[in-house]
Design a protein around this motif. Sequence first.
Motif, PDB file in Angstrom:
ATOM      1  N   ALA A 204      11.272   6.144   5.119  1.00 22.78           N
ATOM      2  CA  ALA A 204      11.587   5.967   6.536  1.00 22.78           C
ATOM      3  C   ALA A 204      10.444   5.338   7.324  1.00 22.78           C
ATOM      4  N   GLY A 205       9.286   5.195   6.697  1.00 21.93           N
ATOM      5  CA  GLY A 205       8.125   4.664   7.404  1.00 21.93           C
ATOM      6  C   GLY A 205       7.438   5.687   8.276  1.00 21.93           C
ATOM      7  N   ASP A 206       7.707   6.963   8.003  1.00 25.13           N
ATOM      8  CA  ASP A 206       7.150   8.055   8.806  1.00 25.13           C
ATOM      9  C   ASP A 206       5.874   8.621   8.209  1.00 25.13           C
ATOM     10  N   ALA A 207       5.723   8.544   6.887  1.00 24.04           N
ATOM     11  CA  ALA A 207       4.531   9.056   6.214  1.00 24.04           C
ATOM     12  C   ALA A 207       3.820   7.913   5.510  1.00 24.04           C
ATOM     13  N   VAL A 208       2.499   7.908   5.609  1.00 21.54           N
ATOM     14  CA  VAL A 208       1.665   6.861   5.012  1.00 21.54           C
ATOM     15  C   VAL A 208       0.994   7.417   3.765  1.00 21.54           C
TER      16      VAL A 208
ATOM     17  N   LEU B  43       0.825  -1.204   0.000  1.00 21.20           N
ATOM     18  CA  LEU B  43       0.000   0.000   0.000  1.00 21.20           C
ATOM     19  C   LEU B  43       0.859   1.254   0.000  1.00 21.20           C
ATOM     20  N   GLN B  44       1.996   1.208   0.687  1.00 23.24           N
ATOM     21  CA  GLN B  44       2.924   2.338   0.640  1.00 23.24           C
ATOM     22  C   GLN B  44       3.439   2.554  -0.784  1.00 23.24           C
ATOM     23  N   GLY B  45       3.786   1.454  -1.436  1.00 27.66           N
ATOM     24  CA  GLY B  45       4.284   1.566  -2.799  1.00 27.66           C
ATOM     25  C   GLY B  45       3.241   2.064  -3.767  1.00 27.66           C
ATOM     26  N   LEU B  46       2.032   1.569  -3.642  1.00 27.59           N
ATOM     27  CA  LEU B  46       0.963   1.973  -4.549  1.00 27.59           C
ATOM     28  C   LEU B  46       0.661   3.459  -4.424  1.00 27.59           C
ATOM     29  N   GLY B  47       0.605   3.956  -3.197  1.00 28.57           N
ATOM     30  CA  GLY B  47       0.283   5.363  -2.993  1.00 28.57           C
ATOM     31  C   GLY B  47       1.406   6.302  -3.348  1.00 28.57           C
ATOM     32  N   ALA B  48       2.656   5.851  -3.148  1.00 27.80           N
ATOM     33  CA  ALA B  48       3.798   6.754  -3.349  1.00 27.80           C
ATOM     34  C   ALA B  48       4.445   6.634  -4.714  1.00 27.80           C
ATOM     35  N   HIS B  49       4.208   5.536  -5.425  1.00 28.21           N
ATOM     36  CA  HIS B  49       4.868   5.389  -6.734  1.00 28.21           C
ATOM     37  C   HIS B  49       4.544   6.519  -7.700  1.00 28.21           C
ATOM     38  N   PRO B  50       3.293   7.007  -7.780  1.00 25.61           N
ATOM     39  CA  PRO B  50       3.047   8.129  -8.690  1.00 25.61           C
ATOM     40  C   PRO B  50       3.883   9.364  -8.363  1.00 25.61           C
TER      41      PRO B  50
ATOM     42  N   GLU C 150      -6.524   7.394   6.981  1.00 27.38           N
ATOM     43  CA  GLU C 150      -5.428   7.720   7.895  1.00 27.38           C
ATOM     44  C   GLU C 150      -4.134   8.114   7.190  1.00 27.38           C
ATOM     45  N   ALA C 151      -4.102   8.041   5.860  1.00 30.30           N
ATOM     46  CA  ALA C 151      -2.876   8.360   5.140  1.00 30.30           C
ATOM     47  C   ALA C 151      -2.491   9.825   5.333  1.00 30.30           C
ATOM     48  N   ASP C 152      -1.202  10.096   5.267  1.00 31.23           N
ATOM     49  CA  ASP C 152      -0.701  11.468   5.401  1.00 31.23           C
ATOM     50  C   ASP C 152      -0.820  12.243   4.093  1.00 31.23           C
ATOM     51  N   PHE C 153      -0.878  11.520   2.980  1.00 38.03           N
ATOM     52  CA  PHE C 153      -1.165  12.155   1.691  1.00 38.03           C
ATOM     53  C   PHE C 153      -1.748  11.105   0.761  1.00 38.03           C
ATOM     54  N   SER C 154      -2.451  11.573  -0.259  1.00 39.45           N
ATOM     55  CA  SER C 154      -3.095  10.671  -1.213  1.00 39.45           C
ATOM     56  C   SER C 154      -2.800  11.113  -2.641  1.00 39.45           C
ATOM     57  N   THR C 155      -2.596  10.129  -3.505  1.00 37.93           N
ATOM     58  CA  THR C 155      -2.596  10.381  -4.941  1.00 37.93           C
ATOM     59  C   THR C 155      -4.038  10.288  -5.405  1.00 37.93           C
TER      60      THR C 155
ATOM     61  N   ASP D 258     -15.208  -1.635   7.022  1.00 37.30           N
ATOM     62  CA  ASP D 258     -15.043  -2.922   7.693  1.00 37.30           C
ATOM     63  C   ASP D 258     -15.199  -4.016   6.645  1.00 37.30           C
ATOM     64  N   LEU D 259     -14.087  -4.614   6.228  1.00 37.69           N
ATOM     65  CA  LEU D 259     -14.094  -5.587   5.151  1.00 37.69           C
ATOM     66  C   LEU D 259     -13.873  -7.008   5.674  1.00 37.69           C
ATOM     67  N   LEU D 260     -14.038  -7.983   4.768  1.00 35.40           N
ATOM     68  CA  LEU D 260     -13.856  -9.387   5.115  1.00 35.40           C
ATOM     69  C   LEU D 260     -12.487  -9.634   5.714  1.00 35.40           C
ATOM     70  N   SER D 261     -11.461  -9.063   5.094  1.00 40.84           N
ATOM     71  CA  SER D 261     -10.113  -9.103   5.652  1.00 40.84           C
ATOM     72  C   SER D 261      -9.779  -7.694   6.095  1.00 40.84           C
ATOM     73  N   PRO D 262      -9.576  -7.476   7.382  1.00 43.79           N
ATOM     74  CA  PRO D 262      -9.546  -6.112   7.929  1.00 43.79           C
ATOM     75  C   PRO D 262      -8.264  -5.332   7.642  1.00 43.79           C
ATOM     76  N   HIS D 263      -8.108  -4.911   6.398  1.00 41.62           N
ATOM     77  CA  HIS D 263      -6.994  -4.045   6.030  1.00 41.62           C
ATOM     78  C   HIS D 263      -7.399  -2.582   6.185  1.00 41.62           C
ATOM     79  N   PRO D 264      -6.422  -1.661   6.210  1.00 41.39           N
ATOM     80  CA  PRO D 264      -6.765  -0.231   6.282  1.00 41.39           C
ATOM     81  C   PRO D 264      -7.282   0.275   4.945  1.00 41.39           C
ATOM     82  N   ILE D 265      -8.577   0.160   4.759  1.00 41.38           N
ATOM     83  CA  ILE D 265      -9.257   0.588   3.532  1.00 41.38           C
ATOM     84  C   ILE D 265     -10.429   1.457   3.938  1.00 41.38           C
ATOM     85  N   GLY D 266     -10.655   2.559   3.223  1.00 42.20           N
ATOM     86  CA  GLY D 266     -11.761   3.421   3.606  1.00 42.20           C
ATOM     87  C   GLY D 266     -12.222   4.309   2.479  1.00 42.20           C
ATOM     88  N   THR D 267     -13.033   5.289   2.835  1.00 43.52           N
ATOM     89  CA  THR D 267     -13.547   6.263   1.889  1.00 43.52           C
ATOM     90  C   THR D 267     -12.884   7.614   2.145  1.00 43.52           C
TER      91      THR D 267
END
Length: 383
Positions: free
Chosen positions: A108-112, A82-89, A155-160, A192-201
């Motif tokens: 550094a794992g400081d920004a999501v 998820l870090q890679g997907l959001g930050a690659h752009p 909860e991400a610190d920034f979004s593409t 709240d999904l079947l597998s509880p990953h950090p996913i939201g609107t």
Amino acid sequence: MTAFSLESGQIAWCAELRTLAADHLRPLVDKGEPGHVNRPLVAELGRLGLLGRLFTSGALDLCLMRESLAQVSTEAETALALQGLGAHPVHAHGTTAQRERWLPRVAAGDAVAAFALSEPGAGSDAAALALRADEDGSGGWRLTGEKCWISNAPEADFSTVFARTGPAAGARGVTAFLVPADRPGLTGTPLDLLSPHPIGTLAFDAVPVTTDDVLGEPGHGFRVAMSTLNLFRPSVGAFAVGMAQAALDATLAHTTRRTAFGGPLKDLQTVSHQVAEMALRTEAARLMVYAAAAAHDAGAPDVPRRAAMAKLLATETAQYVVDAAVQLHGARALQRGHLLEHLYREVRAPRIYEGASEVQRAVIAKELYREAAQDRPMGTETA
């Protein structure tokens, strides 16, 4: 792990990754709250240097990371992905200022980071985006609308974020923006999904963005999205292969030690043949994933088709292998906390996200007909 097409250093690296996951990452899984970003886990991925590898590695290395981590901890794998997907752009299309501000913090794992493409009415049909970017009269835009099923949201610190800046329909007129989480008017809700990953609107109520926030070129955001997905689709397949391998390994161990009908389960032909089929399909999927990743790294022209094939075969294979593993384990595999109960919930989503299986088939067919048209000389059509 197969040695085919992999150098000895790559094989050793995969073994090291599995050890790191077992010793350093898996113990942090329980420190997170299901359905929310596990920041201690993300920070440890950064400390181990794995997040930084997202920006220095090719598609094959990304696949090896995701497959290796998935065999040990799907939660660690997902946090990395998820870090890679959001930050690659940002890495591939961002300005110098955007990259300098965000990429060191991601590494550094400081920004999501989050990748905000899907919408309530634009899931599989990503070109049907409705999030509006209305000009505000000062050279910027105001974002209005909603995103859904977004990685690391809210909860991400920034979004593409991908929004429609022009009147054109479909892929035209879409612009990619880097939107920090503290922009006024930006809110969100976890799902709240079947597998509880950090996913939201994410909800955008006239969220202000400027030309400094544009990723790539205005009106060409769909290229940003597709280039990101072409890179990550084979690695989704690698994630699936890692889960299939974990299920296969568990099945080999269980059918060796479990006795029934006067001997170990592995001595029953119906069981051993089932295990052989699981191994066959897992290896075939692995090789297709590697081939697609290698094609991406080589700049091959058929990457979209290969990436779609790899994701399709690997995710469908993982579903089959995990289901077969559950069947061979019996009722114990359905018990909460069992590895296969966990994998059974995890394995379903990859057949949907980053292009559902039906979308991958459509991409494959489109690319096949396009390639056939290019190869066929004019006037050679037959009835």
